[in-house]
Scaffold this active site. Sequence first.
Site, PDB file in Angstrom:
ATOM      1  CB  SER A  11     -10.011   3.878 -36.275  1.00 16.29           C
ATOM      2  OG  SER A  11      -8.842   4.448 -36.838  1.00 16.29           O
ATOM      3  CG  HIS A  36      -9.614  -0.451 -37.339  1.00 11.99           C
ATOM      4  ND1 HIS A  36      -9.889  -1.537 -38.127  1.00 11.99           N
ATOM      5  CD2 HIS A  36      -9.258   0.539 -38.193  1.00 11.99           C
ATOM      6  CE1 HIS A  36      -9.708  -1.228 -39.402  1.00 11.99           C
ATOM      7  NE2 HIS A  36      -9.312   0.034 -39.474  1.00 11.99           N
ATOM      8  CG  ASP A  38      -6.812   2.727 -39.718  1.00 15.13           C
ATOM      9  OD1 ASP A  38      -7.261   1.870 -40.494  1.00 15.13           O
ATOM     10  OD2 ASP A  38      -7.516   3.340 -38.899  1.00 15.13           O
ATOM     11  CG  MET A  40      -2.678   4.957 -43.629  1.00 19.53           C
ATOM     12  SD  MET A  40      -3.476   6.550 -43.561  1.00 19.53           S
ATOM     13  CE  MET A  40      -5.053   6.085 -42.840  1.00 19.53           C
ATOM     14  CG  HIS A  69      -7.283  -1.149 -42.595  1.00 21.22           C
ATOM     15  ND1 HIS A  69      -8.131  -0.056 -42.690  1.00 21.22           N
ATOM     16  CD2 HIS A  69      -7.125  -1.604 -43.873  1.00 21.22           C
ATOM     17  CE1 HIS A  69      -8.447   0.133 -43.958  1.00 21.22           C
ATOM     18  NE2 HIS A  69      -7.848  -0.777 -44.694  1.00 21.22           N
ATOM     19  CG  MET A  71      -5.220   1.321 -45.751  1.00 24.52           C
ATOM     20  SD  MET A  71      -5.965   2.697 -44.878  1.00 24.52           S
ATOM     21  CE  MET A  71      -5.529   2.245 -43.206  1.00 24.52           C
ATOM     22  CG  MET A 140     -11.775   0.417 -47.486  1.00 27.70           C
ATOM     23  SD  MET A 140     -11.375   0.647 -45.729  1.00 27.70           S
ATOM     24  CE  MET A 140     -11.381   2.443 -45.562  1.00 27.70           C
ATOM     25  CG  PHE A 146      -6.890  11.459 -45.519  1.00 25.85           C
ATOM     26  CD1 PHE A 146      -5.789  12.165 -45.048  1.00 25.85           C
ATOM     27  CD2 PHE A 146      -6.929  11.082 -46.860  1.00 25.85           C
ATOM     28  CE1 PHE A 146      -4.744  12.495 -45.900  1.00 25.85           C
ATOM     29  CE2 PHE A 146      -5.882  11.416 -47.722  1.00 25.85           C
ATOM     30  CZ  PHE A 146      -4.786  12.126 -47.244  1.00 25.85           C
ATOM     31  CG  ASP A 178     -12.169   1.512 -41.732  1.00 24.30           C
ATOM     32  OD1 ASP A 178     -12.430   2.540 -41.085  1.00 24.30           O
ATOM     33  OD2 ASP A 178     -11.003   1.096 -41.942  1.00 24.30           O
ATOM     34  N   GLY A 179     -15.066   3.732 -42.094  1.00 22.97           N
ATOM     35  CA  GLY A 179     -14.996   5.087 -42.640  1.00 22.97           C
ATOM     36  C   GLY A 179     -16.316   5.838 -42.544  1.00 22.97           C
ATOM     37  N   GLY A 180     -16.275   6.973 -41.844  1.00 23.40           N
ATOM     38  CA  GLY A 180     -17.458   7.835 -41.780  1.00 23.40           C
ATOM     39  C   GLY A 180     -18.613   7.250 -40.985  1.00 23.40           C
ATOM     40  N   GLY A 200     -13.449   6.126 -35.919  1.00 27.01           N
ATOM     41  CA  GLY A 200     -12.334   6.918 -35.397  1.00 27.01           C
ATOM     42  C   GLY A 200     -12.847   8.212 -34.809  1.00 27.01           C
ATOM     43  CB  SER A 201     -13.652  11.519 -36.294  1.00 25.24           C
ATOM     44  OG  SER A 201     -13.907  10.921 -37.521  1.00 25.24           O
TER      45      SER A 201
HETATM   46  C1  DX5 Z   1      -9.338   5.342 -43.205  1.00 25.57           C
HETATM   47  C2  DX5 Z   1      -9.082   4.375 -42.074  1.00 25.57           C
HETATM   48  C3  DX5 Z   1     -10.149   4.387 -41.055  1.00 25.57           C
HETATM   49  C4  DX5 Z   1     -10.297   5.708 -40.335  1.00 25.57           C
HETATM   50  C5  DX5 Z   1     -11.732   5.835 -39.916  1.00 25.57           C
HETATM   51  O1  DX5 Z   1      -8.397   5.154 -44.202  1.00 25.57           O
HETATM   52  O2  DX5 Z   1      -8.987   3.044 -42.578  1.00 25.57           O
HETATM   53  O3  DX5 Z   1     -10.026   3.307 -40.134  1.00 25.57           O
HETATM   54  O4  DX5 Z   1      -9.463   5.839 -39.240  1.00 25.57           O
HETATM   55  O5  DX5 Z   1     -11.895   7.094 -39.391  1.00 25.57           O
HETATM   56  P1  DX5 Z   1     -13.329   7.810 -39.309  1.00 25.57           P
HETATM   57  O6  DX5 Z   1     -14.194   6.950 -38.429  1.00 25.57           O
HETATM   58  O7  DX5 Z   1     -13.004   9.123 -38.705  1.00 25.57           O
HETATM   59  O8  DX5 Z   1     -13.878   7.899 -40.711  1.00 25.57           O
HETATM   60 ZN    ZN Z   2      -9.102   1.314 -41.160  1.00 27.81          ZN
END
Ligand code: DX5
Ligand code: ZN
Length: 221
Positions: A11, A36, A38, A40, A69, A71, A140, A146, A178-180, A200-201
């Site tokens: 991401s 990926h 994102d 928003m 993606h 949002m 999700m 975030f 997706d996420g964490g 992402g992170s």
């Molecule tokens: C959150 C996004 C994710 C996000 C994931 O709303 O849809 O794609 O970037 O980031 P990490 O991997 O840091 O949770």
């Molecule tokens: Zn995403």
Amino acid sequence: MKDSPVLVAPSLLAANFLELGKEVEMVNRSEADWFHLDVMDGRFVPNISYGLPVIAQIKKLARKPCDVHLMIEEPEKYAAEFKKAGADILTVHAEACVHLHRNIQQIKSLGMKAGVALNPHTPVVMLENIIRDIDVVLVMSVNPGFGGQTFIEQTYQKIKQVRQLIKDHHASALIEVDGGIGTENAGQLVAAGANVLVAGSAIFASPDPEKAIAALKRGAL
Ligand code: DX5
Ligand code: ZN
């Protein structure tokens, strides 16, 4: 042993936007499978990220599919624009679509793969009547909005439910999560039935993002 390898989708939300070209090239070189991206809108989620012009720039360099993606509210208003900007897979949130079936048909008729995302509170049964129409289910594992949030443990159970739904309906959608996500949970997610891991992170905050991508692919073996 798995019958198909897990896909990794970095991401770019966590990328260094001052060095975006280099970040895209890093993903191109790496073992990652998709970009990926994102989007928003500050309405559907309490944050604003980037949109069409940035995706169009990324697309110029990207040598892997762009997984967008959305949002955002009323995604049907922008589907054609995202196709033009370079989306290969376009994912909308079930919670944002009053006419989800119509939205999926629209995405496919524009020549993109269609994904449907579910927020952590949204039950899997929402997909029952459309599961055969979609290419990707995006589960999700945090509340969208975030990067860098804590993984929600209930996700394993939810992935198993989606896997069962796909089986019951003889469908072929991929399950993306997706996420964490990081190496600490990648293996368990794949064991539960995930096909695509978004991170992402765990990738971009790592001192060696290419290695982090390889580790995610291996960690999931
Ligand atoms: C959150 C996004 C994710 C996000 C994931 O709303 O849809 O794609 O970037 O980031 P990490 O991997 O840091 O949770
Ligand atoms: Zn995403």
